[in-house]
Design a protein around this motif. Structure first.
Motif, PDB file in Angstrom:
ATOM      1  N   ALA A   1     -52.527  20.394 -67.550  1.00 10.81           N
ATOM      2  CA  ALA A   1     -52.198  21.683 -66.942  1.00 10.81           C
ATOM      3  C   ALA A   1     -52.677  22.829 -67.822  1.00 10.81           C
ATOM      4  N   ASP A   2     -52.491  22.692 -69.114  1.00  7.42           N
ATOM      5  CA  ASP A   2     -52.960  23.730 -70.035  1.00  7.42           C
ATOM      6  C   ASP A   2     -54.486  23.811 -70.031  1.00  7.42           C
ATOM      7  N   PHE A   3     -55.141  22.669 -70.036  1.00  9.92           N
ATOM      8  CA  PHE A   3     -56.600  22.611 -70.052  1.00  9.92           C
ATOM      9  C   PHE A   3     -57.204  23.307 -68.834  1.00  9.92           C
ATOM     10  N   TYR A   4     -56.767  22.919 -67.645  1.00 11.00           N
ATOM     11  CA  TYR A   4     -57.341  23.506 -66.430  1.00 11.00           C
ATOM     12  C   TYR A   4     -56.951  24.978 -66.291  1.00 11.00           C
ATOM     13  N   GLY A   5     -55.795  25.321 -66.804  1.00  9.48           N
ATOM     14  CA  GLY A   5     -55.414  26.726 -66.788  1.00  9.48           C
ATOM     15  C   GLY A   5     -56.328  27.569 -67.656  1.00  9.48           C
ATOM     16  N   ARG A   6     -56.641  27.077 -68.858  1.00  9.52           N
ATOM     17  CA  ARG A   6     -57.518  27.826 -69.761  1.00  9.52           C
ATOM     18  C   ARG A   6     -58.911  28.007 -69.190  1.00  9.52           C
ATOM     19  N   HIS A   7     -59.448  26.950 -68.625  1.00  7.78           N
ATOM     20  CA  HIS A   7     -60.854  26.980 -68.236  1.00  7.78           C
ATOM     21  C   HIS A   7     -61.103  27.441 -66.805  1.00  7.78           C
ATOM     22  N   PHE A   8     -60.112  27.279 -65.926  1.00  9.68           N
ATOM     23  CA  PHE A   8     -60.344  27.600 -64.518  1.00  9.68           C
ATOM     24  C   PHE A   8     -59.315  28.555 -63.924  1.00  9.68           C
ATOM     25  N   GLY A   9     -58.363  28.990 -64.733  1.00  6.83           N
ATOM     26  CA  GLY A   9     -57.426  30.009 -64.267  1.00  6.83           C
ATOM     27  C   GLY A   9     -56.293  29.506 -63.407  1.00  6.83           C
ATOM     28  N   TRP A  10     -56.100  28.188 -63.317  1.00  6.88           N
ATOM     29  CA  TRP A  10     -55.009  27.670 -62.505  1.00  6.88           C
ATOM     30  C   TRP A  10     -53.662  27.955 -63.168  1.00  6.88           C
ATOM     31  N   LYS A  11     -52.638  28.038 -62.340  1.00 10.06           N
ATOM     32  CA  LYS A  11     -51.268  28.189 -62.808  1.00 10.06           C
ATOM     33  C   LYS A  11     -50.497  26.923 -62.493  1.00 10.06           C
ATOM     34  N   GLN A  12     -49.528  26.617 -63.329  1.00  8.25           N
ATOM     35  CA  GLN A  12     -48.630  25.500 -63.053  1.00  8.25           C
ATOM     36  C   GLN A  12     -47.232  26.060 -62.910  1.00  8.25           C
ATOM     37  N   GLU A  13     -46.735  26.022 -61.672  1.00 13.26           N
ATOM     38  CA  GLU A  13     -45.397  26.529 -61.390  1.00 13.26           C
ATOM     39  C   GLU A  13     -44.697  25.577 -60.428  1.00 13.26           C
ATOM     40  N   GLY A  14     -43.514  25.170 -60.783  1.00 11.23           N
ATOM     41  CA  GLY A  14     -42.721  24.292 -59.940  1.00 11.23           C
ATOM     42  C   GLY A  14     -43.059  22.830 -60.163  1.00 11.23           C
ATOM     43  N   SER A  15     -42.077  21.979 -59.928  1.00 10.50           N
ATOM     44  CA  SER A  15     -42.292  20.537 -60.091  1.00 10.50           C
ATOM     45  C   SER A  15     -41.250  19.771 -59.301  1.00 10.50           C
ATOM     46  N   MET A  16     -41.500  18.474 -59.163  1.00  8.47           N
ATOM     47  CA  MET A  16     -40.591  17.589 -58.456  1.00  8.47           C
ATOM     48  C   MET A  16     -40.399  16.352 -59.322  1.00  8.47           C
ATOM     49  N   PRO A  17     -39.166  15.970 -59.629  1.00 10.19           N
ATOM     50  CA  PRO A  17     -38.945  14.799 -60.487  1.00 10.19           C
ATOM     51  C   PRO A  17     -39.386  13.510 -59.788  1.00 10.19           C
ATOM     52  N   MET A  18     -40.039  12.630 -60.574  1.00  5.55           N
ATOM     53  CA  MET A  18     -40.537  11.356 -60.055  1.00  5.55           C
ATOM     54  C   MET A  18     -39.966  10.171 -60.823  1.00  5.55           C
ATOM     55  N   GLY A  19     -38.748  10.311 -61.325  1.00  2.81           N
ATOM     56  CA  GLY A  19     -38.117   9.216 -62.044  1.00  2.81           C
ATOM     57  C   GLY A  19     -38.855   8.876 -63.328  1.00  2.81           C
ATOM     58  N   ASP A  20     -39.136   7.580 -63.501  1.00  2.00           N
ATOM     59  CA  ASP A  20     -39.808   7.107 -64.710  1.00  2.00           C
ATOM     60  C   ASP A  20     -41.224   7.662 -64.838  1.00  2.00           C
ATOM     61  N   LEU A  21     -41.799   8.155 -63.742  1.00  2.00           N
ATOM     62  CA  LEU A  21     -43.158   8.687 -63.783  1.00  2.00           C
ATOM     63  C   LEU A  21     -43.201  10.126 -64.284  1.00  2.00           C
ATOM     64  N   GLY A  22     -42.019  10.723 -64.524  1.00  3.64           N
ATOM     65  CA  GLY A  22     -41.987  12.100 -64.989  1.00  3.64           C
ATOM     66  C   GLY A  22     -42.020  13.080 -63.828  1.00  3.64           C
ATOM     67  N   ASP A  23     -42.492  14.272 -64.089  1.00  2.00           N
ATOM     68  CA  ASP A  23     -42.519  15.319 -63.073  1.00  2.00           C
ATOM     69  C   ASP A  23     -43.844  15.331 -62.312  1.00  2.00           C
ATOM     70  N   TYR A  24     -43.747  15.738 -61.067  1.00  2.00           N
ATOM     71  CA  TYR A  24     -44.914  16.007 -60.228  1.00  2.00           C
ATOM     72  C   TYR A  24     -45.092  17.516 -60.278  1.00  2.00           C
ATOM     73  N   ALA A  25     -46.043  17.969 -61.100  1.00  2.00           N
ATOM     74  CA  ALA A  25     -46.161  19.397 -61.427  1.00  2.00           C
ATOM     75  C   ALA A  25     -47.169  20.075 -60.511  1.00  2.00           C
ATOM     76  N   PHE A  26     -46.738  21.064 -59.772  1.00  2.00           N
ATOM     77  CA  PHE A  26     -47.582  21.737 -58.796  1.00  2.00           C
ATOM     78  C   PHE A  26     -48.517  22.740 -59.476  1.00  2.00           C
ATOM     79  N   ILE A  27     -49.752  22.814 -58.960  1.00  2.00           N
ATOM     80  CA  ILE A  27     -50.743  23.739 -59.511  1.00  2.00           C
ATOM     81  C   ILE A  27     -51.207  24.694 -58.417  1.00  2.00           C
ATOM     82  N   GLN A  28     -51.475  25.924 -58.847  1.00  2.00           N
ATOM     83  CA  GLN A  28     -51.885  26.974 -57.913  1.00  2.00           C
ATOM     84  C   GLN A  28     -53.194  27.608 -58.386  1.00  2.00           C
ATOM     85  N   ASP A  29     -54.002  27.997 -57.426  1.00  2.00           N
ATOM     86  CA  ASP A  29     -55.234  28.730 -57.693  1.00  2.00           C
ATOM     87  C   ASP A  29     -55.183  30.021 -56.890  1.00  2.00           C
ATOM     88  N   GLY A  30     -55.103  31.148 -57.574  1.00  2.00           N
ATOM     89  CA  GLY A  30     -55.022  32.421 -56.889  1.00  2.00           C
ATOM     90  C   GLY A  30     -53.816  32.556 -55.992  1.00  2.00           C
TER      91      GLY A  30
END
Length: 264
Positions: free
Chosen positions: A161-190
């Motif tokens: 999330a940090d990588f794509y945010g730095r290079h392509f301007g995406w934002k990471q806001e909001g997530s959904m818990p996936m148990g043992d798989l961790g969070d499902y982190a939503f990404i936004q562009d513009g």
């Protein structure tokens, strides 16, 4: 086609059998993939029902396969400067799989990986002749025949999330818990939700992007996957908003996603 820096502007299926891909995806999605290559590169356009293009199909040659190529879907991310992006990405541990090159009438393009190893294209597109303000419409949040969701599974979701945010301007806001798989982190562009990032799903240990194509009826599409010789690996499962999604593999081994309503 043109696009703002960081937007998905094209999708491409690499497959050893373009004719078989046409039969399969035309039946599953409702596309009309060109029956013959349009030029010398053995490249076929994926035509949508509304007359636009959803992406392209490139034949996986024997030479490509000998050099590690495999059937898969790849996304193209628009960037203002391909060479500068490559330099910045490789400085962080990304790799170049196809050096930057200019394609007349198309643009400057390269295939790279992020630091975890997920491949994708970067491209500075050339606008179509006579259409300097044309904008790519291959991605849509809600329309069938378009890619509607871009999902990255990776060994380091927070780093991605940090990588794509730095290079392509995406934002990471909001997530959904996936148990043992961790969070499902939503990404936004513009401000538009374009997908999500999550951890690797065992037994798969290869970081990769998956692309979910809109269909008119998820159950009809799932049956067409099976009838066409593909496999449904997960789903259909209901997703937030009431629609359904599934993950499948086509007969040549390329994984894909589908999303759409349940009409039955």
């Amino acid at each position: 086609m043109t696009g703002q820096h960081g937007s998905f502007i094209w999708y491409e299926l690499i497959t050893p059998d373009s004719d078989a891909a046409k039969r399969f995806y035309d039946a599953v999605v409702g596309w009309d993939i060109e029956p013959q290559p349009a030029g010398p590169l053995d490249y076929r356009m994926i035509r949508r029902g509304d007359g636009g293009n959803a992406g392209g199909v490139m034949r996986l040659s024997e030479d490509m396969a000998r050099n590690g190529g495999r059937p898969l879907w790849l996304g193209y991310v628009s960037c203002d400067d391909v060479d500068a992006t490559i330099a910045a990405v490789t400085a962080e541990g990304g790799q170049v799989h196809m050096p930057a090159s200019d394609m007349p009438g198309v643009g400057r393009i390269a295939m790279i990986t992020d630091p975890a190893g997920a491949p994708f294209y970067v491209m500075r597109p050339a606008p179509p002749e006579g259409q300097p303000d044309a904008v790519s419409d291959v991605f849509s949040v809600d329309q069938p025949h378009h890619v509607r969701w871009n999902e990255l599974t990776t060994s380091n979701p927070k780093g991605a999330a940090d990588f794509y945010g730095r290079h392509f301007g995406w934002k990471q806001e909001g997530s959904m818990p996936m148990g043992d798989l961790g969070d499902y982190a939503f990404i936004q562009d513009g401000g538009t939700g374009i997908g999500a990032i999550m951890g690797l799903i065992p037994p798969n240990t290869r970081p990769q992007w998956s692309y979910y194509v809109g269909v008119d009826d998820i159950d009809r599409a799932a049956e067409a996957v099976r009838a066409g010789g593909g496999q449904v690996l997960m789903g259909p499962h209901q997703i937030p908003g009431g629609e359904y999604s599934l993950i499948g593999v086509d007969p040549q081994g390329a994984s894909f996603g589908l999303v759409g309503p349940r009409k039955a």
